[in-house]
Design an enzyme around this catalytic site. Structure first.
Site, short mmCIF file in Angstrom:
data_model
loop_
_atom_site.label_atom_id
_atom_site.label_comp_id
_atom_site.label_asym_id
_atom_site.label_seq_id
_atom_site.Cartn_x
_atom_site.Cartn_y
_atom_site.Cartn_z
CE LYS A 39 -15.30 -31.59 -47.84
NZ LYS A 39 -16.31 -32.65 -47.97
NE ARG A 138 -20.85 -37.24 -44.08
CZ ARG A 138 -19.96 -36.80 -44.99
NH1 ARG A 138 -18.71 -37.21 -44.95
NH2 ARG A 138 -20.34 -35.98 -45.94
CE1 TYR A 264 14.29 -37.51 -29.07
CE2 TYR A 264 13.02 -36.99 -31.05
CZ TYR A 264 13.66 -36.59 -29.88
OH TYR A 264 13.68 -35.27 -29.55
CG MET A 312 7.76 -30.94 -32.48
SD MET A 312 7.72 -30.08 -30.90
CE MET A 312 6.87 -31.25 -29.87
#
Ligand code: PLP
Length: 373
Positions: A39, A138, A264, A312
């Site tokens: 998965k 779940r 920053y 970023m």
């Protein structure tokens, strides 16, 4: 390395996935089965690339969650059982018919949908009855209550011998909890057999993941479903090795005087003159913004603290005194070929999460390339 030269990249070690799988299969007790869990795009490694590796070793069951994963597994030529490891939306069940996904069922609604679809010759796979058994709460059916038992009887009536599996998922693999969950699951499984025409020999009763397989606690299960162990997240002492590196390059080296602020919000201030390396990886690539106090390995040998807020597409590391570091050098955020690679425990503490979370994130946010050695 591809000609486009990505700034940051994941190296996926196919040979290690194969070796980890081999080691995992050796741990499976005789007579029990193994489901390779692919998965989350094979935990970020790229499902198309991993399917052939599990096929090579004769694995006959693959666990997925999304329909696109099921499609990728079939397109890679896998003809065995493809089991979905959670409940599915009605639309998803529809969308997975062609790929013969074995669904988990824990509700009347899902049972009725599958029955109708099977009658029309469209649903061709087997079905797994999913029990909660004081588990995750779940998506499994809780049959300790009267209402749950009633629902279970209806599901059994509705699907009959299309049920090829009964499963649960253990929320904890600590010894007392695992023993307790396992015992309860076995009791509930017995109740199901007493209240249906199912034959024990026709049904795969399955529970247990990687942590269960490596636990010292012996439990009853016909099949282990394992993901983490294939990717070297657990048990390095048994020879399991991590299967992905995350690397980037130094793109700038600059000297800044005492008192300069870094990044920053000017959150970090240099209390001495420092030489700083800018490295071409940021939160876009899964170097999370909270991971401020971690370190990276520059040029395969120098452990450099990351300072200032994460940008970023860039991080800044303090490489003062690291002679011989150059622009263009490789930086390892995780793994890598250096003398002292960053290992799972260190990454988990630096990024404050588990390796499965990191792998799935990194693998999808960076160029991936594949090596066999
Ligand atoms: C993810 C998952 C597994 C595999 O878990 P690992 O800890 O990665 O081995 C097994 N069963 C279910 C239901 C899962 O969701």
């Amino acid at each position: 390395m591809p000609d486009i030269c990505p700034a940051s990249w994941c190296t996926v070690h196919r040979d290690r996935i194969s070796r980890n799988l081999e080691l995992a299969l050796d741990l499976v007790p005789t007579g029990r089965r193994f489901c390779a869990v692919l998965k989350a795009d094979a935990y970020g490694h790229g499902i198309q690339q991993v399917v052939p590796l599990v096929q090579e070793q004769g694995v006959t069951c693959i666990g997925i969650t999304s329909n696109s994963e099921a499609r990728a597994v079939r397109q890679a030529g896998f003809n065995g059982a493809v089991v979905r490891l959670r409940a599915a939306a009605p639309q998803e069940i529809e969308g997975a018919l062609e790929d013969r996904v074995e669904e988990q069922v824990a509700s009347r609604r899902a049972a009725q949908q599958i029955r109708a679809s099977a009658k029309a010759g469209r649903y061709k796979a087997s079905v797994h009855l999913s029990l909660n058994a004081a588990g995750m709460s779940r998506d499994g059916l809780e049959v300790s209550t009267e209402a749950g038992k009633e629902t279970c009887r209806e599901i059994l009536d509705c699907l009959g011998d299309r049920i090829g599996g009964i499963c649960t998922h253990f929320p904890s693999n600590d010894r007392p909890e695992l023993q307790q969950s396992s015992r309860l699951f076995q009791q509930q499984v017995s109740w199901v057999f007493e209240n249906s025409n199912l034959k024990r020999s026709d049904v795969v009763v399955h529970a247990g993941s990687s942590l269960t397989l490596i636990s010292e606690t012996a439990i009853e299960t016909d099949m282990y479903r394992c993901g983490a162990i294939l990717y070297g997240i657990l048990k390095p002492e048994l020879g399991f090795r991590s299967t992905m590196d995350l690397e980037a390059r130094v793109v700038s080296l600059q000297d800044y005087p005492e008192g300069s602020t870094v990044g920053y919000d000017r959150e970090h201030r240099l209390n001495r003159a420092r030489r700083l390396a800018c490295i071409a990886i940021g939160y876009e690539n899964g170097f999370r913004r909270l991971s401020r106090n971690g370190s990276v390995v520059v040029g395969g040998r120098f452990l450099a603290p990351v300072i200032g807020k994460i940008s970023m597409n860039a991080i800044v590391a303090d490489v003062t005194g690291a002679d011989g570091i150059q622009v263009g050098d490789t930086v390892s955020v995780f793994g890598g070929r250096g003398a002292a690679p960053i290992r799972p425990l260190m990454a988990e503490s630096q990024f404050r999460t588990i390796m499965a979370d990191l792998y799935t994130d990194w693998g999808r946010r960076n160029y991936r390339y594949y090596i066999n050695q």
